[in-house]
Design an enzyme around this catalytic site. Structure first.
Site, PDB file in Angstrom:
ATOM      1  N   ASP A  67       0.835  -1.283   0.207  1.00 17.15           N
ATOM      2  CA  ASP A  67       0.035  -0.021  -0.094  1.00 17.15           C
ATOM      3  C   ASP A  67       0.914   1.170   0.041  1.00 17.15           C
ATOM      4  O   ASP A  67       2.053   1.204  -0.023  1.00 17.15           O
ATOM      5  CB  ASP A  67      -0.812  -0.115   1.163  1.00 17.15           C
ATOM      6  CG  ASP A  67      -2.034   0.851   0.872  1.00 17.15           C
ATOM      7  OD1 ASP A  67      -2.152   1.574   0.026  1.00 17.15           O
ATOM      8  OD2 ASP A  67      -3.184   0.734   1.713  1.00 17.15           O
TER       9      ASP A  67
HETATM   10  C1  BGC Z   1      -5.174   3.083   0.225  1.00 14.69           C
HETATM   11  C2  BGC Z   1      -5.320   2.340  -0.759  1.00 14.69           C
HETATM   12  C3  BGC Z   1      -5.194   2.698  -1.932  1.00 14.69           C
HETATM   13  C4  BGC Z   1      -3.750   3.383  -2.164  1.00 14.69           C
HETATM   14  C5  BGC Z   1      -3.296   4.246  -3.554  1.00 14.69           C
HETATM   15  C6  BGC Z   1      -3.719   4.099   0.373  1.00 14.69           C
HETATM   16  O1  BGC Z   1      -3.660   5.203   0.937  1.00 14.69           O
HETATM   17  O2  BGC Z   1      -4.989   2.542   1.628  1.00 14.69           O
HETATM   18  O3  BGC Z   1      -6.593   1.515  -0.417  1.00 14.69           O
HETATM   19  O4  BGC Z   1      -5.200   1.892  -3.055  1.00 14.69           O
HETATM   20  O5  BGC Z   1      -3.696   4.546  -1.094  1.00 14.69           O
HETATM   21  O6  BGC Z   1      -4.094   5.171  -3.635  1.00 14.69           O
END
Ligand code: BGC
Length: 765
Positions: free
Chosen positions: A289
């Site tokens: 993530d």
């Molecule tokens: C979130 C994810 C997301 C990623 C990319 C993160 O902060 O937890 O769910 O896919 O950002 O935007």
């Protein structure tokens, strides 16, 4: 015709489906292997590490991509993909840099959070799950893939399948609620919708299931917080939806931010390798993530080099944003902290994904200008989004048949959420044009078509505290805070209400009160809005509470005082029209909750599939000394899992079983006759639950094992049949062996997890 759809649904929801082996993950492709072997033979170690890097796109200006910082990095072979760029022209520009200006001309992946639709926005995932309609959910993902792929995107960070039983956690909005079985069906439907049957088609995109694992169990519902749970709970309750996505062939998996057993998921070899690859046979690639690797420094796992090496060794292949891999992996290789094989394996999996998407044959496969006009935000897609939204709303109360409203007389629409387009689509609608969403006021006005009169007053701000309102209306979702005092706003609303026949109070959360980093400790309708509602009720006019919410809220007071409550969640770009469809009865509501609504925050976590304990409270009792209960509130939720009313009424007969004594591989057929007793056609989701009375480990008091959504004309009866086998009784025991245990079981059927009728059976080996 109706019969046929019932059968199809029964198949789609077969209870055993998610336990099947990972066929979809095991296909061999010698041509792909040969291609990638040849390519990798030419790659330097730096180029291989470059493929593992996934930066955000930054501020690329259309037409000037080649001068951007990111283009410089791409040219140097330091980028494997980019995420969250919206605009075909920009994507084309940077893809051109990758395939024309780098040594090996390897195309880029383009990822985005296409969570509940692209520009055409569907209800938030929690709402989608309340449709209990796998075909509609799959169609929503299909349309999202068609639109995203038309605009250059070939990879979505969806579905989010984190089981969640704590509505304080704002990200419950992004998932499918509390149940492993329902969550697994939805995970499959979404992966299928995005990826279709061939990833190389120009309108299918790679799916990424997230956040692996257990992110939904963050302590105290505080985002990114610690998670700690037993292995049996993990395997029986929290893992199934991720596994269902893997079984459905999902191409990528995103690690979660939280720790599991003291090790952050991003560096957790048990999760990323033992469970995912060895036990489940996952063959795609994993991605962190956002800055997941770097965050391991704050988790207390070491410096950037240590945590980056740890992630790679654990089984992470792509590094989102933080560049830990890019900066440190070569050094770690030289120092023997990672192996060349580990880097090669990661690089290969990313190249394979690009190959499967058809990017090596045509890097511009997802960049066809003519498709944007043809395929994005089309009338047909918007119609489907409106239909799906109507199916996601949950009618929580409807005393004296106040709803549906007549399209006549004067309706007072009151509330800070009643006249905002920006607030309608809901959290994580990255590609939506917020200014094109339909507000409630617009939807109702259009539906009335001049036959009735609609008055509007804001009535209050979102919350009394202006700083709280700021935090809850970020990303262009301002509710245009009104500078007048609470009292002035209230008086205006009361004047408007006085002129009306009926009041629709559009209250609840702003869209950014749920989603990432939007945890709350108080789940009431916010203060000033609650006060407004109390005052509207005092007028003596009939009041409908039209609730907007990204999570289960605490509505104990409202349930007692307001005659009708329709929970519309956040219904997407077409929500305003869909709300009008349901409020005026053009569509009969049929949504059912996928998450329990507590009476108060103190009951959390509250979920239907709890254990019995050694001191269960007697049925129907409030309090018994030395039993498992509270002094101040009953154990019951306000609204149970699976609950939702209709403008008509359904009556359930007693469940009829093919046998009450079964053995071995026999199948049990359960049928129940459901009758539409009301005067309107409607849809009902018939639910099947099972309780395993005695086990080698304690078993939940009820587990969903099947459901069928049926349509019944007024007065019509239908017999719905479920078939279950021993697979449906199986669970992971204390040794984490997956099996069923003979004994007695209660088979329960009903309209929700509370109001079931039960028959006891025995099943021997
Ligand atoms: C979130 C994810 C997301 C990623 C990319 C993160 O902060 O937890 O769910 O896919 O950002 O935007």
């Amino acid at each position: 015709m109706i019969k046929k759809s019932v059968k199809l649904l029964a198949l789609a929801c077969s209870a055993t489906a998610f336990l099947q082996p990972a066929i979809a993950q095991t296909k061999k492709d010698p041509a792909m292997d040969a291609y990638i072997n040849a390519l990798m033979a030419k790659m330097t170690i730096d180029e291989k590490i470059g493929q593992l890097n996934l930066p955000g796109a930054g501020d690329i200006v259309t037409g000037q991509a080649s001068n951007s910082d990111i283009a410089k990095k791409i040219r140097e072979g330091k980028v494997g993909g980019l995420f969250n760029i919206k605009s075909l022209a920009k994507i084309r520009d940077v893809q051109r840099v990758a395939v024309e200006e780098t040594r090996l001309k390897i195309p880029l992946l383009f990822g985005m959070d296409v969570i509940h639709g692209y520009q055409t926005t569907f209800p938030i995932p929690l709402a989608l799950s309340c449709t209990w309609d796998m075909s509609l959910i799959e169609q929503s993902a299909r349309i999202a893939a068609i639109e995203a792929s038309a605009d250059g995107i070939n990879w979505t960070f969806s579905p989010m399948v984190d089981l969640a039983r704590d509505p304080r956690w704002g990200r419950v909005a992004e998932g499918s609620g509390e149940d492993p079985y329902l969550g697994s069906q939805i995970a499959k439907a979404m992966v299928k919708g995005y990826q279709g049957d061939d990833l190389a088609k120009d309108n299918t995109i790679l799916s990424c299931v997230k956040h692996f694992a257990l992110y939904g169990a963050a302590e105290a519902g505080r985002d990114y917080h610690t998670t700690d749970m037993s292995r049996v709970r993990m395997y029986n309750e929290y893992f199934p939806p991720y596994k269902a996505a893997v079984d459905a062939g999902v191409g990528s998996v995103m690690a979660s931010f939280n720790e599991v057993d003291g090790i952050p998921a991003t560096g957790n070899r048990f999760l990323m390798t033992d469970v995912l690859r060895k036990q489940w046979g996952f063959k795609g690639f994993t991605v962190t993530d956002y800055t997941g690797i770097n965050e391991m420094i704050d988790h207390g796992m070491g410096d950037l080099q240590q945590v980056s090496a740890m992630a790679l060794r654990a089984g992470i292949h792509m590094d989102m944003v933080g560049e830990g891999f890019l900066i440190t992996l070569k050094k770690s290789l030289q120092e023997g902290k990672v192996t060349e094989k580990q880097i090669n394996d990661a690089c290969r999996l990313i190249l394979e994904a690009k190959y499967k998407l058809g990017l090596f044959t045509d890097p511009y496969r997802y960049c066809k200008e003519e498709r944007v006009k043809r395929d994005v935000f089309t009338e047909a897609h918007r119609r489907k989004a409106r239909e799906i939204a109507t199916e996601s709303f949950v009618l929580l109360k409807n005393e004296g048949k106040l709803l549906p409203l007549k399209k006549s007389g004067t309706i007072a629409l009151i509330g800070p959420l009643g006249d905002s387009r920006e607030n309608m689509p809901g959290t994580w609608s990255v590609a939506t044009d917020l200014s094109k969403a339909i507000s409630i006021r617009e939807g109702l006005t259009k539906a009335l078509g001049g036959k009735g009169n609609l008055l509007y007053a804001k009535g209050s701000n979102l919350v009394s505290d202006s700083l709280y309102e700021q935090r809850a209306t970020m990303f262009g979702r301002s509710l245009n805070r009104d500078g007048r005092s609470d009292e002035q706003l209230l008086q205006e609303a009361l004047q408007v209400a006085a002129q009306s026949d009926v009041i629709v109070a559009a209250l609840g959360e702003s869209s950014e009160m749920s989603g990432e980093s939007s945890s709350r400790t108080n789940l009431d309708i916010p203060d000033v809005q609650k006060n407004l509602l109390r005052n509207l009720l005092k007028t003596g006019k009939p009041v409908v509470l039209l609730l907007l919410a990204g999570r289960p809220m605490t509505l104990t007071e409202e349930h007692q005082t307001v005659p009708a409550i329709l929970n519309a969640w956040f219904g997407g770009s077409e929500a305003g029209d869909a709300i009008a469809d349901v409020l005026f009865g053009d569509v009969n509501p049929s949504g059912k909750l996928s998450m329990t609504f507590p009476q108060n925050v103190g009951q959390i976590p509250i979920y239907y599939a709890h254990k019995n304990t050694g001191r269960p409270l007697g049925a129907g009792k409030w309090f018994e000394k030395f039993k498992s209960n509270y002094l101040d509130v009953t154990n019951e939720p306000l609204y149970p899992f699976g609950y939702g009313l209709s403008y008509t009424g359904f009556e359930y007969g007693n469940p009829v079983l093919s046998s009450t004594k079964l053995s071995g591989n026999q199948k049990l057929r359960i049928s129940v006759t459901v009758t539409n007793k009301g005067d309107r056609d409607g849809k009902e989701t018939v639910q099947l639950y099972v309780r395993d009375l005695v086990g080698s480990i304690t078993r939940p008091v009820k587990e969903l094992k099947g459901f069928q959504k049926i349509f019944l004309k007024a007065g019509e009866s239908r017999t719905v049949e479920f078939v279950i086998g021993t697979n449906d009784l199986s669970f992971y025991n204390a040794n984490l062996e997956y099996n069923w245990e003979p004994g007695e079981f209660d088979i329960m059927v009903g309209p929700n997890a509370r109001d079931t009728k039960s028959v006891r059976i025995s099943w021997s080996k």
